[in-house]
Design a protein around this motif. Structure first.
Motif, PDB file in Angstrom:
ATOM      1  N   GLU A  23      10.882  -6.670   5.204  1.00 47.89           N
ATOM      2  CA  GLU A  23       9.420  -6.574   5.121  1.00 47.89           C
ATOM      3  C   GLU A  23       8.783  -6.626   6.509  1.00 47.89           C
ATOM      4  O   GLU A  23       7.746  -5.997   6.745  1.00 47.89           O
ATOM      5  N   TYR A  24       9.411  -7.343   7.421  1.00 48.54           N
ATOM      6  CA  TYR A  24       8.902  -7.377   8.797  1.00 48.54           C
ATOM      7  C   TYR A  24       8.921  -5.972   9.400  1.00 48.54           C
ATOM      8  O   TYR A  24       7.987  -5.570  10.103  1.00 48.54           O
ATOM      9  N   LEU A  25       9.983  -5.231   9.122  1.00 47.07           N
ATOM     10  CA  LEU A  25      10.072  -3.851   9.605  1.00 47.07           C
ATOM     11  C   LEU A  25       9.076  -2.947   8.883  1.00 47.07           C
ATOM     12  O   LEU A  25       8.435  -2.088   9.495  1.00 47.07           O
ATOM     13  N   ARG A  26       8.940  -3.139   7.575  1.00 49.61           N
ATOM     14  CA  ARG A  26       8.029  -2.299   6.795  1.00 49.61           C
ATOM     15  C   ARG A  26       6.568  -2.568   7.149  1.00 49.61           C
ATOM     16  O   ARG A  26       5.698  -1.742   6.851  1.00 49.61           O
ATOM     17  N   ALA A  27       6.297  -3.706   7.772  1.00 49.19           N
ATOM     18  CA  ALA A  27       4.915  -4.005   8.162  1.00 49.19           C
ATOM     19  C   ALA A  27       4.393  -2.984   9.168  1.00 49.19           C
ATOM     20  O   ALA A  27       3.177  -2.804   9.301  1.00 49.19           O
ATOM     21  N   ASP A  28       5.294  -2.293   9.864  1.00 47.06           N
ATOM     22  CA  ASP A  28       4.873  -1.240  10.800  1.00 47.06           C
ATOM     23  C   ASP A  28       4.204  -0.072  10.084  1.00 47.06           C
ATOM     24  O   ASP A  28       3.519   0.742  10.718  1.00 47.06           O
ATOM     25  N   LEU A  29       4.415   0.045   8.768  1.00 49.35           N
ATOM     26  CA  LEU A  29       3.798   1.117   7.991  1.00 49.35           C
ATOM     27  C   LEU A  29       2.327   0.843   7.702  1.00 49.35           C
ATOM     28  O   LEU A  29       1.596   1.742   7.277  1.00 49.35           O
ATOM     29  N   LEU A  30       1.904  -0.393   7.912  1.00 44.61           N
ATOM     30  CA  LEU A  30       0.509  -0.771   7.668  1.00 44.61           C
ATOM     31  C   LEU A  30      -0.366  -0.364   8.845  1.00 44.61           C
ATOM     32  O   LEU A  30       0.142  -0.084   9.936  1.00 44.61           O
ATOM     33  N   PRO A  31      -1.679  -0.339   8.664  1.00 44.09           N
ATOM     34  CA  PRO A  31      -2.580  -0.116   9.803  1.00 44.09           C
ATOM     35  C   PRO A  31      -2.328  -1.160  10.891  1.00 44.09           C
ATOM     36  O   PRO A  31      -1.898  -2.282  10.593  1.00 44.09           O
ATOM     37  N   PRO A  32      -2.577  -0.814  12.154  1.00 40.25           N
ATOM     38  CA  PRO A  32      -2.212  -1.701  13.280  1.00 40.25           C
ATOM     39  C   PRO A  32      -2.680  -3.147  13.133  1.00 40.25           C
ATOM     40  O   PRO A  32      -1.893  -4.081  13.340  1.00 40.25           O
ATOM     41  N   GLN A  72       2.217 -17.568   1.366  1.00 37.21           N
ATOM     42  CA  GLN A  72       2.478 -16.510   0.388  1.00 37.21           C
ATOM     43  C   GLN A  72       1.177 -15.860  -0.067  1.00 37.21           C
ATOM     44  O   GLN A  72       1.085 -14.630  -0.180  1.00 37.21           O
ATOM     45  N   ASN A  73       0.181 -16.683  -0.332  1.00 40.49           N
ATOM     46  CA  ASN A  73      -1.118 -16.149  -0.752  1.00 40.49           C
ATOM     47  C   ASN A  73      -1.756 -15.324   0.362  1.00 40.49           C
ATOM     48  O   ASN A  73      -2.327 -14.250   0.110  1.00 40.49           O
ATOM     49  N   ALA A  74      -1.636 -15.813   1.603  1.00 45.86           N
ATOM     50  CA  ALA A  74      -2.203 -15.089   2.735  1.00 45.86           C
ATOM     51  C   ALA A  74      -1.502 -13.752   2.950  1.00 45.86           C
ATOM     52  O   ALA A  74      -2.150 -12.733   3.252  1.00 45.86           O
ATOM     53  N   LEU A  75      -0.187 -13.724   2.795  1.00 48.14           N
ATOM     54  CA  LEU A  75       0.568 -12.480   2.942  1.00 48.14           C
ATOM     55  C   LEU A  75       0.157 -11.458   1.887  1.00 48.14           C
ATOM     56  O   LEU A  75      -0.030 -10.272   2.181  1.00 48.14           O
ATOM     57  N   TRP A  76       0.023 -11.923   0.657  1.00 43.32           N
ATOM     58  CA  TRP A  76      -0.347 -11.008  -0.415  1.00 43.32           C
ATOM     59  C   TRP A  76      -1.769 -10.498  -0.244  1.00 43.32           C
ATOM     60  O   TRP A  76      -2.045  -9.308  -0.454  1.00 43.32           O
ATOM     61  N   GLN A  77      -2.678 -11.384   0.154  1.00 41.78           N
ATOM     62  CA  GLN A  77      -4.066 -10.984   0.352  1.00 41.78           C
ATOM     63  C   GLN A  77      -4.226 -10.036   1.547  1.00 41.78           C
ATOM     64  O   GLN A  77      -5.182  -9.268   1.606  1.00 41.78           O
ATOM     65  N   GLU A  78      -3.276 -10.094   2.470  1.00 42.95           N
ATOM     66  CA  GLU A  78      -3.340  -9.229   3.644  1.00 42.95           C
ATOM     67  C   GLU A  78      -3.058  -7.769   3.283  1.00 42.95           C
ATOM     68  O   GLU A  78      -3.670  -6.848   3.846  1.00 42.95           O
ATOM     69  N   ILE A  79      -2.142  -7.555   2.358  1.00 45.74           N
ATOM     70  CA  ILE A  79      -1.779  -6.175   2.018  1.00 45.74           C
ATOM     71  C   ILE A  79      -2.462  -5.661   0.751  1.00 45.74           C
ATOM     72  O   ILE A  79      -2.478  -4.461   0.504  1.00 45.74           O
ATOM     73  N   LEU A  80      -3.019  -6.579  -0.043  1.00 51.20           N
ATOM     74  CA  LEU A  80      -3.633  -6.160  -1.305  1.00 51.20           C
ATOM     75  C   LEU A  80      -4.793  -5.182  -1.124  1.00 51.20           C
ATOM     76  O   LEU A  80      -4.844  -4.147  -1.810  1.00 51.20           O
ATOM     77  N   PRO A  81      -5.760  -5.439  -0.222  1.00 55.70           N
ATOM     78  CA  PRO A  81      -6.867  -4.473  -0.054  1.00 55.70           C
ATOM     79  C   PRO A  81      -6.369  -3.098   0.402  1.00 55.70           C
ATOM     80  O   PRO A  81      -6.912  -2.071  -0.024  1.00 55.70           O
ATOM     81  N   ILE A  82      -5.341  -3.096   1.249  1.00 55.13           N
ATOM     82  CA  ILE A  82      -4.799  -1.826   1.738  1.00 55.13           C
ATOM     83  C   ILE A  82      -4.130  -1.072   0.601  1.00 55.13           C
ATOM     84  O   ILE A  82      -4.262   0.156   0.474  1.00 55.13           O
ATOM     85  N   THR A  88      -0.445   5.177  -1.301  1.00 51.69           N
ATOM     86  CA  THR A  88       0.556   6.146  -0.871  1.00 51.69           C
ATOM     87  C   THR A  88       1.952   5.570  -1.068  1.00 51.69           C
ATOM     88  O   THR A  88       2.120   4.375  -1.341  1.00 51.69           O
ATOM     89  N   ALA A  89       2.947   6.434  -0.879  1.00 51.99           N
ATOM     90  CA  ALA A  89       4.333   5.995  -1.064  1.00 51.99           C
ATOM     91  C   ALA A  89       4.733   4.949  -0.031  1.00 51.99           C
ATOM     92  O   ALA A  89       5.460   3.995  -0.339  1.00 51.99           O
ATOM     93  N   THR A  90       4.275   5.105   1.215  1.00 49.82           N
ATOM     94  CA  THR A  90       4.638   4.147   2.266  1.00 49.82           C
ATOM     95  C   THR A  90       4.016   2.776   2.014  1.00 49.82           C
ATOM     96  O   THR A  90       4.662   1.745   2.216  1.00 49.82           O
ATOM     97  N   VAL A  95       4.376  -2.894  -0.223  1.00 52.15           N
ATOM     98  CA  VAL A  95       4.027  -3.829  -1.297  1.00 52.15           C
ATOM     99  C   VAL A  95       5.277  -4.285  -2.037  1.00 52.15           C
ATOM    100  O   VAL A  95       5.440  -5.470  -2.363  1.00 52.15           O
ATOM    101  N   SER A  96       6.191  -3.360  -2.286  1.00 50.34           N
ATOM    102  CA  SER A  96       7.442  -3.703  -2.960  1.00 50.34           C
ATOM    103  C   SER A  96       8.260  -4.680  -2.129  1.00 50.34           C
ATOM    104  O   SER A  96       8.852  -5.632  -2.665  1.00 50.34           O
ATOM    105  N   GLY A  97       8.270  -4.467  -0.812  1.00 50.42           N
ATOM    106  CA  GLY A  97       8.996  -5.383   0.066  1.00 50.42           C
ATOM    107  C   GLY A  97       8.395  -6.772   0.073  1.00 50.42           C
ATOM    108  O   GLY A  97       9.113  -7.775   0.080  1.00 50.42           O
ATOM    109  N   MET A  98       7.059  -6.837   0.048  1.00 53.23           N
ATOM    110  CA  MET A  98       6.405  -8.140   0.004  1.00 53.23           C
ATOM    111  C   MET A  98       6.697  -8.847  -1.311  1.00 53.23           C
ATOM    112  O   MET A  98       6.882 -10.072  -1.351  1.00 53.23           O
ATOM    113  N   ASN A  99       6.743  -8.078  -2.369  1.00 52.02           N
ATOM    114  CA  ASN A  99       7.089  -8.648  -3.668  1.00 52.02           C
ATOM    115  C   ASN A  99       8.500  -9.243  -3.642  1.00 52.02           C
ATOM    116  O   ASN A  99       8.756 -10.304  -4.222  1.00 52.02           O
TER     117      ASN A  99
END
Length: 206
Positions: A23-32, A72-82, A88-90, A95-99
């Motif tokens: 998930e640390y690697l997949r975080a690069d797929l998120l906005p900066p 855990q709540n902060a991590l989920w809330q960080e990616i939920l709005p996005i 998109t697939a990325t 999201v799947s990795g965070m799960n």
């Protein structure tokens, strides 16, 4: 039974480290901005997961659980709005990795709660007492070789000690060490220091 549980706990620790690292690697797929925030939260979360495996008093364990829940709540809330605004697939992969990260902690906790039942301990104790009584009854006429009959009770006592020790993942001699989590932390710290010398301050030492 105890050895199987011990092996399961070690396997789940490895799986949790893999989930966090992926998930640390997949975080690069998120906005900066979200990517940096997610990586920082993951590093803090990794510190708490390492502390979870260390020998702590009950008050400290409770504090670790609270911090883990907040992260855990902060991590989920960080990616939920996005995830809601950018389906998109990325993003779905992130999201799947965070799960997987959140689920892996639940699996680990469940395995640590999964101990040998008290009924099994009662049955083993009853068998040991009966066996030792039979040995003692048979040894009443063998005073010269009484030392030989002490071997069986000694073996039973050592066996009980080993079973109880293996079934106590946080305490005792045989413990579950977070080797994979510690290795992951070292790798991520090295990557952060390589990318930006100042970024090493994001992670807190366990």
């Amino acid at each position: 039974m105890a050895i199987d549980r011990h092996d399961q706990r070690e396997a789940l620790e490895e799986a949790e480290a893999n989930a966090i690292g992926t998930e640390y690697l997949r975080a690069d797929l998120l906005p900066p901005k979200a990517s940096l925030a997610t990586k920082d939260l993951l590093m803090q979360y990794l510190d708490q997961r390492i502390l979870f495996y260390s020998k702590q008093d009950q008050e400290k364990i409770h504090d670790i659980h609270l911090k883990t829940d907040r992260l855990q709540n902060a991590l989920w809330q960080e990616i939920l709005p996005i995830a809601r605004s950018n389906q998109t697939a990325t993003i779905a992969l992130t999201v799947s990795g965070m799960n997987d990260v959140l689920n892996s902690q639940g699996y680990v906790q469940a395995s640590w709660w999964n101990r040998i039942p008290s009924t099994a301990w009662t049955l083993m104790t009853a068998i040991a007492i009966c066996a030792n009584l039979l040995v003692g009854f048979g040894a009443r006429n063998f005073k010269k070789n009484i030392a030989l009959f002490m071997i069986f009770p000694f073996v039973i006592a050592v066996s009980f000690f080993l079973i109880a020790d293996i079934d106590s993942p946080r305490g005792g001699i045989i413990r579950i060490e977070p080797r994979n989590l510690i290795t992951l932390k070292k790798i991520l710290n090295t990557q952060m220091n390589t990318q930006s010398p100042s970024s090493g301050s994001h992670s807190a030492s366990p």
